[in-house]
Design an enzyme around this catalytic site. Structure first.
Site, short mmCIF file in Angstrom:
data_model
loop_
_atom_site.label_atom_id
_atom_site.label_comp_id
_atom_site.label_asym_id
_atom_site.label_seq_id
_atom_site.Cartn_x
_atom_site.Cartn_y
_atom_site.Cartn_z
CB SER A 120 6.91 7.69 -1.62
OG SER A 120 6.13 8.27 -2.65
CE1 TYR A 173 2.00 5.45 0.99
CE2 TYR A 173 2.75 7.16 -0.50
CZ TYR A 173 2.81 5.86 -0.05
OH TYR A 173 3.67 4.96 -0.64
N1 NAD Z 1 3.58 0.95 -5.37
C1 NAD Z 1 3.99 2.20 -5.41
O1 NAD Z 1 3.70 2.96 -6.35
C2 NAD Z 1 4.88 2.74 -4.32
C3 NAD Z 1 5.54 3.95 -4.54
C4 NAD Z 1 6.35 4.47 -3.54
C5 NAD Z 1 6.51 3.79 -2.35
N2 NAD Z 1 5.85 2.62 -2.17
C6 NAD Z 1 6.04 1.95 -0.88
O2 NAD Z 1 6.62 0.68 -1.11
C7 NAD Z 1 6.22 -0.24 -0.08
C8 NAD Z 1 5.64 -1.49 -0.70
O3 NAD Z 1 4.50 -1.15 -1.46
P1 NAD Z 1 3.82 -2.13 -2.52
O4 NAD Z 1 3.46 -1.29 -3.67
O5 NAD Z 1 4.66 -3.33 -2.70
O6 NAD Z 1 2.46 -2.48 -1.75
P2 NAD Z 1 1.75 -3.88 -1.50
O7 NAD Z 1 0.38 -3.53 -1.05
O8 NAD Z 1 1.90 -4.78 -2.69
O9 NAD Z 1 2.59 -4.51 -0.29
C9 NAD Z 1 2.48 -3.99 1.02
C10 NAD Z 1 3.03 -5.00 1.99
O10 NAD Z 1 2.89 -4.45 3.30
C11 NAD Z 1 2.23 -5.42 4.13
N3 NAD Z 1 1.45 -4.69 5.13
C12 NAD Z 1 0.60 -3.67 4.96
N4 NAD Z 1 0.07 -3.30 6.14
C13 NAD Z 1 0.60 -4.12 7.08
C14 NAD Z 1 0.46 -4.25 8.49
N5 NAD Z 1 -0.37 -3.46 9.18
N6 NAD Z 1 1.15 -5.21 9.12
C15 NAD Z 1 1.98 -6.04 8.43
N7 NAD Z 1 2.17 -5.96 7.11
C16 NAD Z 1 1.48 -5.01 6.44
C17 NAD Z 1 1.34 -6.23 3.18
O11 NAD Z 1 1.02 -7.50 3.72
C18 NAD Z 1 2.28 -6.33 1.97
O12 NAD Z 1 3.20 -7.37 2.17
C19 NAD Z 1 5.21 0.54 0.79
O13 NAD Z 1 5.89 1.09 1.89
C20 NAD Z 1 4.75 1.64 -0.14
O14 NAD Z 1 4.27 2.76 0.57
C21 NAD Z 1 5.05 2.07 -3.12
#
Ligand code: NAD
Length: 252
Positions: A144, A158
């Site tokens: 991120s 985070y």
């Molecule tokens: N959405 C954003 O703005 C953003 C920005 C930068 C980085 N990210 C990163 O991208 C990745 C995906 O994020 P997203 O936006 O798709 O979020 P999301 O909430 O849509 O998806 C998260 C996924 O992680 C799984 N998960 C969470 N905790 C878990 C656990 N304890 N055990 C097993 N599975 C678990 C959930 O089931 C889901 O499939 C993450 O690492 C997030 O930090 C997201």
């Protein structure tokens, strides 16, 4: 042919967090490039929905569980072994707790650390022998912009976990290069997914948009070409890189 550089025919791609917004988009593009899929997640309904969407494009194996649970990790390892070993690993598991720093506790940090960094480390560690045996592999971590360049309020813990993941990407890339394993990461700004939707489309939306020169949040589709690049032979001479996809937010 140039397009062969982007082929994943018959390869096995594991997308952890493949039921979520970004993970599902990654799984979709890897499948479109020919990969067989294993996806994981800790929300059963969301995982079923993802399988429903992805199974129209080919075989999908879904494994439900908590990534911090050793039995779940062992199930992922044995399943990928049975399917011939993982060629592409996308670590898209992640979670968020937003709060002012003075309200945060060690338990909050421990929770975020155990999911965002600990589980990624442990699972990757368990899967690497499959890639070492092939002499080739692609690992992609979801970092991120708050893990390196940008500091934002209410997200210090985070940011700590994503900062560690960013440096893990670089250090592990150095150590794993001799085994033919490439490790790269994506560092987005805000992407509109279940993790962020309610937060970014709130009364603070204009404030968040005002620091993005391209004046919009990312859609998961904005990340798909980067997944295609880092997962395929197109990026075979690239390792230890974290690609920023942020609409220009970090330019200032
Ligand atoms: N959405 C954003 O703005 C953003 C920005 C930068 C980085 N990210 C990163 O991208 C990745 C995906 O994020 P997203 O936006 O798709 O979020 P999301 O909430 O849509 O998806 C998260 C996924 O992680 C799984 N998960 C969470 N905790 C878990 C656990 N304890 N055990 C097993 N599975 C678990 C959930 O089931 C889901 O499939 C993450 O690492 C997030 O930090 C997201």
């Amino acid at each position: 042919m140039f397009r062969d550089l982007f082929a994943l025919d018959g390869k096995l791609a594991l997308v952890t967090g493949g039921s979520g917004g970004i993970g599902r988009a990654a799984a979709q593009v890897l499948q479109e490039l020919g990969a067989r899929l294993v996806i994981t997640g800790n929300n059963e309904d969301q995982l079923k929905e993802a399988v429903g969407e992805l199974s129209t494009g080919g075989d999908v194996t879904a494994l439900y569980g908590d990534a911090r649970d050793g039995d779940h990790v062992s199930e992922i390892v044995s399943t990928t072994e049975r399917l011939g070993g993982v060629d592409v690993l996308v670590n898209s598991i992640g979670t968020q707790r937003r709060m002012p720093l003075l309200e945060a506790t060690g338990a909050d940090l421990e929770f975020l650390w155990s999911v965002n960094m600990g589980s990624v480390f442990t699972l990757t560690q368990r899967l690497l022998p499959q890639m070492v045996a092939k002499g080739y592999g692609k690992v992609i971590h979801m970092c991120s912009i708050v893990g390196s360049v940008v500091a934002v309020e209410d997200k210090t813990m985070y940011a700590i976990t994503k900062g560690a993941l960013t440096q893990y990407t670089r250090s592990s890339a150095l150590e794993l290069a001799k085994f033919g394993i490439r490790v790269n990461g994506l560092a987005p700004g805000y992407v509109d997914t279940p993790m962020t939707h309610g937060y970014i489309h709130s009364e603070r939306e204009e404030e968040f948009l005002s620091v993005i020169p391209l004046r919009r949040f990312a859609d998961v589709r904005d990340l798909q070409a980067a997944f295609a690049y880092f997962a395929t032979p197109a990026s075979d001479h690239v390792t230890g890189q974290v690609l920023v996809i942020d609409g220009g937010e970090t330019l200032r």
